[in-house]
Design a protein around this motif. Structure first.
Motif, mmCIF file in Angstrom:
data_model
loop_
_atom_site.group_PDB
_atom_site.id
_atom_site.type_symbol
_atom_site.label_atom_id
_atom_site.label_comp_id
_atom_site.label_asym_id
_atom_site.label_seq_id
_atom_site.Cartn_x
_atom_site.Cartn_y
_atom_site.Cartn_z
ATOM 1 N N LYS A 1 0.861 -1.439 -0.138
ATOM 2 C CA LYS A 1 0.178 0.354 -0.027
ATOM 3 C C LYS A 1 1.179 1.305 0.079
ATOM 4 O O LYS A 1 0.393 1.770 -0.750
ATOM 5 C CB LYS A 1 -0.426 -0.423 0.742
ATOM 6 N N LYS A 2 1.908 1.137 0.326
ATOM 7 C CA LYS A 2 3.033 2.221 0.832
ATOM 8 C C LYS A 2 4.041 2.584 -0.646
ATOM 9 O O LYS A 2 4.169 3.262 -1.240
ATOM 10 C CB LYS A 2 4.027 2.078 1.836
ATOM 11 N N PHE A 3 4.301 1.391 -0.576
ATOM 12 C CA PHE A 3 4.893 1.251 -1.798
ATOM 13 C C PHE A 3 4.841 0.778 -2.920
ATOM 14 O O PHE A 3 4.256 0.101 -2.731
ATOM 15 C CB PHE A 3 6.708 0.686 -1.101
ATOM 16 N N ILE A 4 5.500 0.904 -4.180
ATOM 17 C CA ILE A 4 5.524 -0.032 -5.680
ATOM 18 C C ILE A 4 6.741 -0.909 -4.854
ATOM 19 O O ILE A 4 7.867 -1.084 -4.664
ATOM 20 C CB ILE A 4 6.306 0.524 -6.686
ATOM 21 N N PRO B 1 10.696 -14.856 -1.587
ATOM 22 C CA PRO B 1 11.379 -13.792 -1.770
ATOM 23 C C PRO B 1 11.050 -12.450 -1.342
ATOM 24 O O PRO B 1 10.618 -12.410 -0.251
ATOM 25 C CB PRO B 1 9.900 -13.959 -2.992
ATOM 26 N N THR B 2 12.247 -11.473 -1.700
ATOM 27 C CA THR B 2 12.746 -10.205 -1.082
ATOM 28 C C THR B 2 12.931 -9.543 -2.025
ATOM 29 O O THR B 2 12.663 -9.988 -3.818
ATOM 30 C CB THR B 2 13.693 -10.237 -0.534
ATOM 31 N N TYR B 3 12.268 -8.288 -1.760
ATOM 32 C CA TYR B 3 11.625 -7.391 -3.224
ATOM 33 C C TYR B 3 12.768 -5.574 -2.953
ATOM 34 O O TYR B 3 12.405 -6.217 -1.457
ATOM 35 C CB TYR B 3 10.442 -6.856 -3.261
ATOM 36 N N PRO B 4 13.031 -5.242 -3.674
ATOM 37 C CA PRO B 4 13.133 -4.208 -3.295
ATOM 38 C C PRO B 4 11.796 -3.204 -3.752
ATOM 39 O O PRO B 4 11.267 -3.051 -3.926
ATOM 40 C CB PRO B 4 13.548 -3.065 -4.509
ATOM 41 N N LEU B 5 11.838 -2.114 -2.362
ATOM 42 C CA LEU B 5 10.691 -1.047 -2.067
ATOM 43 C C LEU B 5 10.935 0.167 -2.439
ATOM 44 O O LEU B 5 11.459 0.658 -2.524
ATOM 45 C CB LEU B 5 10.370 -1.208 -1.107
ATOM 46 N N ILE B 6 10.032 0.819 -3.593
ATOM 47 C CA ILE B 6 10.014 1.262 -4.638
ATOM 48 C C ILE B 6 8.976 2.836 -4.652
ATOM 49 O O ILE B 6 8.012 2.251 -3.773
ATOM 50 C CB ILE B 6 9.868 1.080 -5.759
#
Length: 286
Positions: A114-117, A237-242
């Motif tokens: 909700k906060k980030f892509i 899985p880990t992700y970058p927050l955009i």
């Protein structure tokens, strides 16, 4: 004489035309090479080894940073600037737009989405499993063993992404559920102590955390190393927050394309082996 003038004039005309063509080509070349490059500010945690950290030379380092540097090479329209910072500053700065990208070994959660892509493609993985008493090593060898034996799990905060992992398991296994108790607050030392005392049978623990806290001779809880053990469940899985804006939307699409190429050419596996000593993607459900 008139003929001579015509020839000279023709030569002049040709020269002018040639100059115009050369000038146009030069202009096009200059325009192509002066294409705007977008600078993206990347925030990463300072000491989450080996995911993201600042090394002894004061440089941004770690698995996720290394992957982003490879992505940067594939995206000529972008250049990245790295900043090591605290977890809190990373999240607050990312939400405010101070940073464009944040990496911290982050799992997907609805709250973060909700906060980030959050892009479609993962950058890495975090291996999660169970810390148990060594005496129970033959009893619990998998999450299914633990569920069937009705083992008692150390409480988990509902805000923690680990809560969702167990919830998902229970949805997929309605006939062998793991009892989930919501945690109020406790320290990691409590969790290990409670397992050793028999108050609970397992602590849902990240492999990296267990290795650093218990197995490492300098770990905070190394005194428990001869009494505790750990087994794997799966890779999360880990992700970058955009940062959520039009710039972030455009980058997330470019990121997804680039990281697929890095997976295909073996770069992700190579970097995982370098920083983790194994391919973390082997643990992720396909």
């Amino acid at each position: 004489m008139a003929k001579k003038k015509w020839i000279i004039g023709g030569l002049v005309a040709v020269a002018v035309i040639g100059a115009a063509v050369a000038g146009r080509s030069l202009t096009q070349h200059t325009a192509a090479n002066s294409q705007k490059v977008t600078t993206l500010k990347v925030a990463h945690t300072q000491n989450y080894v080996p995911y993201d950290y600042v090394n002894e030379k004061g440089e941004s380092d770690g698995y996720e940073v290394a992957v982003l540097k490879e992505i940067d090479k594939k995206l000529p329209d972008y250049q990245f600037e790295y900043t090591g910072t605290s977890d809190d500053d990373l999240l607050i700065g990312l939400e405010s737009g101070k940073y464009n990208i944040g990496v911290k070994g982050a799992w997907y959660t609805d709250e973060r989405a909700k906060k980030f892509i959050i892009p479609k493609e993962a950058i890495g993985a975090s291996i999660i499993g169970f810390t148990i008493r060594k005496d129970d090593a033959d009893k619990y060898k998998s999450i299914d063993d633990f569920a069937k034996a009705k083992g008692k799990l150390v409480p988990i905060s509902p805000q923690n992404a680990q809560w969702n992992v167990i919830t998902d398991y229970n949805k997929e296994h309605p006939n062998q559920q793991i009892d989930l108790t919501a945690a109020e607050s406790f320290s990691v030392s409590d969790a290990y102590a409670w397992v050793l005392e028999g108050r609970y049978d397992a602590y849902f623990d990240i492999k990296l955390s267990y290795e650093k806290a218990v197995q490492d001779k300098d770990g905070s809880y190394h005194q428990y190393a001869d009494k505790l053990t750990w087994f794997a469940y799966k890779g999360i899985p880990t992700y970058p927050l955009i940062h959520r804006d039009s710039k972030g939307e455009a980058f997330s699409k470019a990121y997804d394309k680039a990281i697929k190429e890095l997976e295909k050419d073996g770069t992700l596996k190579k970097l995982s082996q370098k920083y983790f000593g194994e391919n973390v993607f082997d643990y992720v459900d396909k």
